[in-house]
Design an enzyme around this catalytic site. Structure first.
Site, mmCIF file in Angstrom:
data_model
loop_
_atom_site.group_PDB
_atom_site.id
_atom_site.type_symbol
_atom_site.label_atom_id
_atom_site.label_comp_id
_atom_site.label_asym_id
_atom_site.label_seq_id
_atom_site.Cartn_x
_atom_site.Cartn_y
_atom_site.Cartn_z
ATOM 1 N N SER A 90 0.840 -1.192 0.000
ATOM 2 C CA SER A 90 0.000 0.000 0.000
ATOM 3 C C SER A 90 0.882 1.252 0.000
ATOM 4 O O SER A 90 1.673 1.453 -0.907
ATOM 5 C CB SER A 90 -0.962 -0.045 1.195
ATOM 6 O OG SER A 90 -2.002 0.891 1.043
ATOM 7 N N PHE A 91 0.786 2.088 1.020
ATOM 8 C CA PHE A 91 1.643 3.274 1.104
ATOM 9 C C PHE A 91 3.114 2.900 0.985
ATOM 10 O O PHE A 91 3.921 3.626 0.384
ATOM 11 C CB PHE A 91 1.385 4.010 2.419
ATOM 12 C CG PHE A 91 2.416 5.051 2.767
ATOM 13 C CD1 PHE A 91 2.600 6.160 1.962
ATOM 14 C CD2 PHE A 91 3.213 4.915 3.896
ATOM 15 C CE1 PHE A 91 3.557 7.117 2.275
ATOM 16 C CE2 PHE A 91 4.160 5.863 4.218
ATOM 17 C CZ PHE A 91 4.338 6.963 3.406
#
Length: 255
Positions: A90-91
């Site tokens: 994700s991030f």
């Protein structure tokens, strides 16, 4: 190697390969510690620990992704002499991508492989309503809806008071990030996705290939956005197989 920035559960004297792991927004190095027991013997796991969480809970979290990239890069530079792979979820995928772009600008060694997990390609801007400035109760309920934070943490007012600055900072970086399509990076690419991850549709996952010169290797897992936690053993198996293939390739710099 900085003991603040990096958690290395099983240090290697002369690793043939390093695996740098970057967690999702609000996550920490603990997401990856179980990987260390399952990786090939010649691979050293380096789980990145950002300020504002874990043993660094008392430190101010970053709110500016560009500054984070510069500061983290300076810590990573001495470790790039060994062939390496970057994995992010994700991030963490987007942070990893910006790190590699910075390495290229500085003419530092690039990874031999990049694993983007649970993330749309970096040129996609967040289109959901931003949450990092929501009132506390609304922000916590949004976190609950994502399913990545246990209820026992979300329901603990004292603990959440300590975590909220870090969580808001991470989501601010997520929600403000977008990267232009730059010349393709010359390293291998794998993308991991969740079959039921509605926020990361398969086409936007596969569009990571626009940023890399090689053919994308796609692996889909059961579960939603946090398949890296719910199906961790399968994710570890996939990572192990990829690293084993890189090691068998002999000339790591050509992998």
């Amino acid at each position: 190697m900085s003991q603040l920035w990096f958690h290395v559960p099983k240090p290697k004297v002369n690793p043939r390969l390093r695996l740098f792991c970057l967690s999702y927004a609000g996550g920490s190095s603990t997401t990856y510690l179980q990987f260390a027991d399952e990786l090939p013997n010649d691979v050293e796991l380096v789980a990145v620990q950002l300020p504002g969480r874990g043993m660094r809970l008392s430190e101010a979290p970053y709110t500016n992704l560009s500054q984070l990239v510069v500061d983290l890069s300076s810590q990573m530079k001495p470790l790039l002499k060994v062939p390496y792979v970057i994995m992010g979820h994700s991030f963490g995928s987007r942070l990893g991508y910006e790190l590699v772009q910075y390495f290229r600008q500085q003419q530092w060694p690039l990874p031999i492989h990049f694993i983007a997990s649970g993330s749309k390609a970096p040129h996609y801007k967040n289109t959901d309503s931003p949450i990092h400035q929501l009132a506390e109760a609304a922000f916590i309920e949004k976190l609950r809806s994502f399913g990545g934070t246990p209820d026992e943490i979300l329901n603990n007012a004292d603990f959440m008071e300590m975590l909220l600055p870090m969580l808001r900072a991470d989501f601010a970086m997520v929600e403000n990030h977008q990267s232009d399509i730059k010349p393709a990076l010359d390293c291998g690419l794998s993308v991991f996705g969740g079959v039921n991850d509605e926020g990361v549709p398969q086409d936007k996952l596969l569009d990571w290939q626009l940023h890399f010169s090689g053919k994308v290797n796609e692996i889909m897992f059961d579960g939603g956005h946090f398949f890296i936690e719910s199906h961790k053993s399968l994710v570890i198996k996939a990572v192990h197989e990829k690293l084993e293939a890189l090691l068998v390739g002999q000339d790591l710099n050509a992998a």
